[in-house]
Design an enzyme around this catalytic site. Structure first.
Site, PDB file in Angstrom:
ATOM      1  N   LYS A 112      73.415   4.655  -7.008  1.00 31.63           N
ATOM      2  CA  LYS A 112      74.554   5.078  -7.828  1.00 31.63           C
ATOM      3  C   LYS A 112      75.696   5.565  -6.954  1.00 31.63           C
ATOM      4  O   LYS A 112      76.865   5.317  -7.244  1.00 31.63           O
ATOM      5  CB  LYS A 112      74.144   6.193  -8.800  1.00 31.63           C
ATOM      6  CG  LYS A 112      73.279   5.718  -9.940  1.00 31.63           C
ATOM      7  CD  LYS A 112      73.192   6.776 -11.024  1.00 31.63           C
ATOM      8  CE  LYS A 112      72.259   6.346 -12.145  1.00 31.63           C
ATOM      9  NZ  LYS A 112      72.052   7.426 -13.133  1.00 31.63           N
ATOM     10  N   LYS A 195      66.699  -5.031 -12.600  1.00 24.48           N
ATOM     11  CA  LYS A 195      66.207  -4.442 -13.850  1.00 24.48           C
ATOM     12  C   LYS A 195      67.311  -4.411 -14.903  1.00 24.48           C
ATOM     13  O   LYS A 195      68.494  -4.316 -14.568  1.00 24.48           O
ATOM     14  CB  LYS A 195      65.655  -3.032 -13.605  1.00 24.48           C
ATOM     15  CG  LYS A 195      66.705  -1.965 -13.399  1.00 24.48           C
ATOM     16  CD  LYS A 195      66.108  -0.555 -13.506  1.00 24.48           C
ATOM     17  CE  LYS A 195      67.225   0.472 -13.303  1.00 24.48           C
ATOM     18  NZ  LYS A 195      66.797   1.855 -13.450  1.00 24.48           N
ATOM     19  N   LYS A 198      71.780  -0.175 -18.290  1.00 23.20           N
ATOM     20  CA  LYS A 198      73.066  -0.034 -18.974  1.00 23.20           C
ATOM     21  C   LYS A 198      74.207   0.081 -17.979  1.00 23.20           C
ATOM     22  O   LYS A 198      75.317  -0.343 -18.256  1.00 23.20           O
ATOM     23  CB  LYS A 198      73.055   1.148 -19.935  1.00 23.20           C
ATOM     24  CG  LYS A 198      72.535   2.437 -19.364  1.00 23.20           C
ATOM     25  CD  LYS A 198      71.879   3.296 -20.445  1.00 23.20           C
ATOM     26  CE  LYS A 198      70.947   4.311 -19.819  1.00 23.20           C
ATOM     27  NZ  LYS A 198      69.929   4.785 -20.744  1.00 23.20           N
TER      28      LYS A 198
HETATM   29  P1  TYM Z   1      66.777   6.318 -18.069  1.00 27.25           P
HETATM   30  O1  TYM Z   1      67.595   6.909 -19.167  1.00 27.25           O
HETATM   31  O2  TYM Z   1      67.462   5.491 -17.053  1.00 27.25           O
HETATM   32  O3  TYM Z   1      65.629   5.438 -18.668  1.00 27.25           O
HETATM   33  C1  TYM Z   1      64.808   5.909 -19.718  1.00 27.25           C
HETATM   34  C2  TYM Z   1      63.428   5.274 -19.621  1.00 27.25           C
HETATM   35  O4  TYM Z   1      63.520   3.854 -19.713  1.00 27.25           O
HETATM   36  C3  TYM Z   1      62.878   3.257 -18.590  1.00 27.25           C
HETATM   37  N1  TYM Z   1      63.629   2.046 -18.213  1.00 27.25           N
HETATM   38  C4  TYM Z   1      63.072   0.844 -18.099  1.00 27.25           C
HETATM   39  N2  TYM Z   1      61.820   0.419 -18.291  1.00 27.25           N
HETATM   40  C5  TYM Z   1      61.565  -0.881 -18.113  1.00 27.25           C
HETATM   41  N3  TYM Z   1      62.511  -1.780 -17.762  1.00 27.25           N
HETATM   42  C6  TYM Z   1      63.786  -1.409 -17.564  1.00 27.25           C
HETATM   43  N4  TYM Z   1      64.701  -2.315 -17.259  1.00 27.25           N
HETATM   44  C7  TYM Z   1      64.118  -0.036 -17.732  1.00 27.25           C
HETATM   45  N5  TYM Z   1      65.273   0.677 -17.636  1.00 27.25           N
HETATM   46  C8  TYM Z   1      64.951   1.949 -17.928  1.00 27.25           C
HETATM   47  C9  TYM Z   1      62.942   4.306 -17.505  1.00 27.25           C
HETATM   48  O5  TYM Z   1      61.939   4.106 -16.546  1.00 27.25           O
HETATM   49  C10 TYM Z   1      62.739   5.574 -18.279  1.00 27.25           C
HETATM   50  O6  TYM Z   1      61.371   5.818 -18.523  1.00 27.25           O
HETATM   51  N6  TYM Z   1      66.123  10.131 -15.029  1.00 27.25           N
HETATM   52  C11 TYM Z   1      65.662   9.570 -16.302  1.00 27.25           C
HETATM   53  C12 TYM Z   1      65.832  10.486 -17.469  1.00 27.25           C
HETATM   54  C13 TYM Z   1      65.133  11.782 -17.323  1.00 27.25           C
HETATM   55  C14 TYM Z   1      63.735  11.998 -17.397  1.00 27.25           C
HETATM   56  C15 TYM Z   1      63.558  13.385 -17.204  1.00 27.25           C
HETATM   57  C16 TYM Z   1      62.648  11.159 -17.580  1.00 27.25           C
HETATM   58  C17 TYM Z   1      65.714  12.981 -17.114  1.00 27.25           C
HETATM   59  N7  TYM Z   1      64.762  13.951 -17.038  1.00 27.25           N
HETATM   60  C18 TYM Z   1      62.263  13.953 -17.206  1.00 27.25           C
HETATM   61  C19 TYM Z   1      61.377  11.730 -17.588  1.00 27.25           C
HETATM   62  C20 TYM Z   1      61.184  13.106 -17.377  1.00 27.25           C
HETATM   63  C21 TYM Z   1      66.484   8.328 -16.548  1.00 27.25           C
HETATM   64  O7  TYM Z   1      67.609   8.204 -16.127  1.00 27.25           O
HETATM   65  O8  TYM Z   1      65.923   7.440 -17.361  1.00 27.25           O
END
Ligand code: TYM
Length: 332
Positions: A112, A195, A198
């Site tokens: 990022k 992957k 968004k």
């Molecule tokens: P985020 O918002 O990017 O993604 C949310 C969840 O979706 C999964 N994910 C995917 N899984 C499969 N294929 C993909 N292309 C794909 N894109 C996203 C992510 O692995 C995730 O499980 N940092 C985290 C948010 C967060 C969080 C936390 C998660 C903040 N605090 C505490 C768990 C525990 C994030 O940005 O996820």
């Protein structure tokens, strides 16, 4: 009962198919056997520039999609991160236990930051994984269900839990990442070696939960494949077809081998047409339910306020314990 915890950023409004299959579907399944904590990490959403009105709106939309996807606010604890001040408070303590080099090695930060230019990236973006560790450790969960891309962040939370425990005495449960292998990663439809994301994917590469079904069908049908003809799961040679098969399998419950047999001798176009139906059929009820929930924002806000009160009951004792252990003078 053992506990799980997870969250998804509200940054895009609509969740995409990667969030849905990589995360939400598993959450809902786990909620039957675990004490579940799910939240919307809005503090994380401001680590990159945001529009304030949009953020508030998208936070509600994200909550609606959790519920529409099957999160049950009566059984699970469902809340918005900024409603529970203990997240930011614990994050500060953990920041002071995290090495600068350790934080610099987080690959999501590097990705990022390199997009924004490292000088333009905020310090908040740099400490993002530490806030995530605080999100997790506050609730003493046994497991953190996430997609493969979040593994490194969960590992950091384990390291910080162990470090805190060994320096200040047993305080935190050391959580495990719960990663579903098969559909753990969904790829960009236009660029099937990256992957689905968004922030990184073009619109045509994304399947959004809240999109019009016609748009969704069109995107599946325009997915990038390869110059061959054989429908076979092979991520190295056929990343596009493999991604379509993985999505199909995850949504239909059919195994990959079964799908390969079904489509033996048939054309890519057949697979795409059928998959478009499967995706639209799976997502339409979720979209409809989310829209219903969003038609009554006051009720949604009430649910989230109740969830925040439940969350604080879990988080406050952990933070109090941490404050005492690091040597802060009691406030009362
Ligand atoms: P985020 O918002 O990017 O993604 C949310 C969840 O979706 C999964 N994910 C995917 N899984 C499969 N294929 C993909 N292309 C794909 N894109 C996203 C992510 O692995 C995730 O499980 N940092 C985290 C948010 C967060 C969080 C936390 C998660 C903040 N605090 C505490 C768990 C525990 C994030 O940005 O996820």
């Amino acid at each position: 009962r053992q506990r799980i915890l997870s969250g998804m950023q509200p940054s895009a409004g609509s969740l995409h198919l990667g969030n849905y299959l990589g995360a939400l579907v598993h959450w809902v399944r786990l909620q039957d056997t675990y004490d579940a904590v799910f939240f919307i990490p809005d503090l994380h959403a401001i680590t990159v520039p945001q529009d304030p009105q949009e953020l508030a709106h998208r936070t509600r939309i994200t909550a609606a999609q959790y519920i529409a996807g099957g999160v049950d606010p009566d059984r699970a604890t469902l809340f918005v991160q900024s409603h529970v001040p203990e997240h930011a408070q614990l994050a500060w303590v953990l920041n002071c236990l995290t090495g600068f080099g350790e934080a610099s090695r987080m690959t999501q930060f590097k990705d990022k930051a390199s997009k924004q230019g490292t000088d333009a990236a905020s310090v908040g973006l740099f400490t993002y994984p530490v806030l995530q560790a605080a999100d997790i450790l506050l609730y003493q969960p046994d497991g953190v269900p996430v997609g493969e891309d979040q593994r490194q962040h969960v590992e950091l939370s384990r390291d910080l839990a162990q470090r805190f425990n060994s320096r200040f005495g047993e305080t935190f449960v050391v959580p495990k990442p719960f990663i579903q292998k098969e559909s753990a990663k969904i790829y960009d439809l236009q660029n099937p070696t990256a992957k689905m994301s968004k922030s990184a994917s073009s619109a045509a590469g994304l399947i959004n939960l809240l999109d019009d079904p016609k748009v969704t069908a069109k995107r599946i049908k325009s997915a990038v494949t390869d110059a061959g003809t054989e429908i076979r799961f092979d991520t190295a040679e056929k990343p596009g077809i493999s991604n379509l098969l993985a999505i199909y399998s995850a949504l239909s419950g059919k195994g990959i081998a079964e799908l390969e047999a079904d489509y033996a001798g048939r054309m890519y176009g057949h697979l795409k047409v059928d998959l478009a139906d499967v995706v639209v059929e799976a997502l339409t009820p979720v979209r409809n339910r989310a829209e219903e929930l969003l038609s009554d924002p006051a009720e949604l806000d009430r649910l989230l306020a109740k969830g925040a009160a439940k969350a604080r009951e879990l988080a406050a004792p952990t933070l109090a314990d941490v404050y005492a252990r690091v040597g802060f003078l009691p406030a009362a």
